[in-house]
Design a protein around this motif. Sequence first.
Motif, PDB file in Angstrom:
ATOM      1  N   ALA A  84       0.835  -1.207   0.000  1.00 41.18           N
ATOM      2  CA  ALA A  84       0.000   0.000   0.000  1.00 41.18           C
ATOM      3  C   ALA A  84       0.867   1.253   0.000  1.00 41.18           C
ATOM      4  CB  ALA A  84      -0.924  -0.010   1.216  1.00 41.18           C
ATOM      5  N   ALA A  85       1.965   1.204   0.737  1.00 39.84           N
ATOM      6  CA  ALA A  85       2.885   2.348   0.770  1.00 39.84           C
ATOM      7  C   ALA A  85       3.487   2.592  -0.603  1.00 39.84           C
ATOM      8  CB  ALA A  85       3.978   2.101   1.800  1.00 39.84           C
ATOM      9  N   ASP A  86       3.897   1.510  -1.248  1.00 35.05           N
ATOM     10  CA  ASP A  86       4.484   1.640  -2.587  1.00 35.05           C
ATOM     11  C   ASP A  86       3.465   2.183  -3.585  1.00 35.05           C
ATOM     12  OD1 ASP A  86       6.847   0.669  -1.563  1.00 35.05           O
ATOM     13  OD2 ASP A  86       6.540  -1.388  -2.296  1.00 35.05           O
ATOM     14  N   ALA A  87       2.233   1.685  -3.478  1.00 30.46           N
ATOM     15  CA  ALA A  87       1.183   2.110  -4.411  1.00 30.46           C
ATOM     16  C   ALA A  87       0.831   3.583  -4.225  1.00 30.46           C
ATOM     17  CB  ALA A  87      -0.066   1.241  -4.231  1.00 30.46           C
ATOM     18  N   SER A  88       0.946   4.084  -3.003  1.00 24.49           N
ATOM     19  CA  SER A  88       0.600   5.484  -2.722  1.00 24.49           C
ATOM     20  C   SER A  88       1.790   6.417  -2.863  1.00 24.49           C
ATOM     21  CB  SER A  88       0.024   5.603  -1.309  1.00 24.49           C
ATOM     22  OG  SER A  88       1.053   5.383  -0.336  1.00 24.49           O
ATOM     23  N   GLY A  89       2.960   5.845  -3.212  1.00 22.75           N
ATOM     24  CA  GLY A  89       4.162   6.670  -3.304  1.00 22.75           C
ATOM     25  C   GLY A  89       4.636   7.171  -1.962  1.00 22.75           C
ATOM     26  N   GLY A  90       4.260   6.465  -0.916  1.00 16.24           N
ATOM     27  CA  GLY A  90       4.671   6.855   0.430  1.00 16.24           C
ATOM     28  C   GLY A  90       3.753   7.860   1.084  1.00 16.24           C
ATOM     29  N   SER A  91       2.674   8.230   0.392  1.00 16.56           N
ATOM     30  CA  SER A  91       1.720   9.189   0.963  1.00 16.56           C
ATOM     31  C   SER A  91       0.741   8.472   1.897  1.00 16.56           C
ATOM     32  CB  SER A  91       0.933   9.868  -0.163  1.00 16.56           C
ATOM     33  OG  SER A  91       1.801  10.576  -1.031  1.00 16.56           O
TER      34      SER A  91
ATOM     35  N   THR B  98      -2.389   6.800   3.237  1.00 17.79           N
ATOM     36  CA  THR B  98      -3.369   6.008   2.508  1.00 17.79           C
ATOM     37  C   THR B  98      -4.219   5.226   3.496  1.00 17.79           C
ATOM     38  OG1 THR B  98      -3.653   4.413   0.693  1.00 17.79           O
ATOM     39  CG2 THR B  98      -1.853   3.987   2.244  1.00 17.79           C
ATOM     40  N   THR B  99      -5.148   4.460   2.975  1.00 16.77           N
ATOM     41  CA  THR B  99      -6.010   3.634   3.820  1.00 16.77           C
ATOM     42  C   THR B  99      -5.674   2.168   3.608  1.00 16.77           C
ATOM     43  OG1 THR B  99      -7.807   5.255   3.692  1.00 16.77           O
ATOM     44  CG2 THR B  99      -8.392   3.028   4.376  1.00 16.77           C
ATOM     45  N   VAL B 100      -5.501   1.445   4.716  1.00 15.70           N
ATOM     46  CA  VAL B 100      -5.236   0.012   4.675  1.00 15.70           C
ATOM     47  C   VAL B 100      -6.219  -0.666   5.623  1.00 15.70           C
ATOM     48  CG1 VAL B 100      -3.537  -1.829   5.004  1.00 15.70           C
ATOM     49  CG2 VAL B 100      -2.785   0.439   4.228  1.00 15.70           C
ATOM     50  N   ASP B 101      -7.055  -1.513   5.089  1.00 14.18           N
ATOM     51  CA  ASP B 101      -8.064  -2.221   5.887  1.00 14.18           C
ATOM     52  C   ASP B 101      -8.910  -1.258   6.715  1.00 14.18           C
ATOM     53  OD1 ASP B 101      -7.260  -4.693   4.912  1.00 14.18           O
ATOM     54  OD2 ASP B 101      -5.781  -4.978   6.522  1.00 14.18           O
TER      55      ASP B 101
ATOM     56  N   GLN C 225      -8.153   1.653   7.862  1.00 14.94           N
ATOM     57  CA  GLN C 225      -7.424   2.475   8.824  1.00 14.94           C
ATOM     58  C   GLN C 225      -6.437   3.379   8.086  1.00 14.94           C
ATOM     59  OE1 GLN C 225      -5.811  -0.767  11.210  1.00 14.94           O
ATOM     60  NE2 GLN C 225      -7.288  -0.329  12.826  1.00 14.94           N
ATOM     61  N   MET C 226      -6.356   4.643   8.530  1.00 16.31           N
ATOM     62  CA  MET C 226      -5.435   5.571   7.900  1.00 16.31           C
ATOM     63  C   MET C 226      -4.001   5.234   8.309  1.00 16.31           C
ATOM     64  SD  MET C 226      -5.581   9.723   7.690  1.00 16.31           S
ATOM     65  CE  MET C 226      -5.172  10.021   9.412  1.00 16.31           C
ATOM     66  N   ARG C 227      -3.114   5.135   7.321  1.00 19.22           N
ATOM     67  CA  ARG C 227      -1.732   4.755   7.585  1.00 19.22           C
ATOM     68  C   ARG C 227      -0.795   5.692   6.834  1.00 19.22           C
ATOM     69  NH1 ARG C 227      -3.465   2.740  11.447  1.00 19.22           N
ATOM     70  NH2 ARG C 227      -3.590   0.511  11.967  1.00 19.22           N
ATOM     71  N   GLY C 228       0.354   5.971   7.487  1.00 20.64           N
ATOM     72  CA  GLY C 228       1.355   6.845   6.897  1.00 20.64           C
ATOM     73  C   GLY C 228       2.757   6.365   7.188  1.00 20.64           C
ATOM     74  N   THR C 229       3.723   7.267   7.116  1.00 21.73           N
ATOM     75  CA  THR C 229       5.147   6.916   7.183  1.00 21.73           C
ATOM     76  C   THR C 229       5.533   6.070   8.387  1.00 21.73           C
ATOM     77  OG1 THR C 229       5.712   8.887   5.902  1.00 21.73           O
ATOM     78  CG2 THR C 229       7.486   7.853   7.169  1.00 21.73           C
TER      79      THR C 229
END
Length: 281
Positions: free
Chosen positions: A246-253, A255-258, A260-264
């Motif tokens: 998910a991180a790779d797909a968002s370019g590290g921005s 994003t939402t995973v399952d 839940q909001m997720r970041g760096t």
Amino acid sequence: MTSNSRRPGRAWIITPGLHTDRFASAQKAGAAVAVVDVEDSVALPDKQAARTASEAFFALPDPPCTLGIRMNGLTTIEGIKDLVALTAYTARPDLIVVPKVEASRDIELVAAALDADGYTPDIWALIESPRAFDTLPEIMRAPRLGGVIFGSADYAASVRCGLGWDALRYARSALINAATAANVPAIDAPTWELDDPDALRRDAERAKELGFYGKGCVHPRHVQVINDVFMPTAEEIAQARAMVAAADASGGSVTTVDGQMRGTPFFNRARTLVAEADRAS
């Protein structure tokens, strides 16, 4: 830190130096580190006998795990005798646990006494006094420090507090913070209830949640529980891989995973877990 590249695994077991009949069971218990003890488990009149007996602990041609010794404190004559004895061992320990550490000088002295051509043992500090906690940043700067271990029993006796989790939460948290800042692993103290697997699992889960790299124990039957708790499950690894994707797909921005909001911070943690899993496979 010289020795951080060879971090031992999660479960550590310690066995008394006088009881040679227990050596094999400790070494084969499935722990990543087996430590023979010539300090607290040995009465003063028996120190020399334990020193002599403990050499056999390291005389394995192909040991199943990292083998170490907990020596006596450097402020005692017994600690000095331990260093002299260790220099004469034919088979030497991979790892030295130094008790009652209160300054980086303790680590430097052990290294100066034992380091030789082709032999530089991993040196770990047992943190178990209020003074040690006052000097943690200085201890962590010792170049030969491999990691730290929490000595709950001695610490609790020093401050006259209980051994329960709440009573020792501050000490554990302070140790984790200092160890993480110095990039060295920290191992939690054993759970002293030998016949309560639920208490052991609960303590191990709390230690993992707090940030400990692993946990010590004093009985072979505790090893599997510690390994079960500290080793990532297949589900946790799968979730981490999904987080990395998910991180790779968002370019590290963000994003939402399952849902839940997720970041760096979450991405970095997931990458660390995936890297550990890949190294272990």
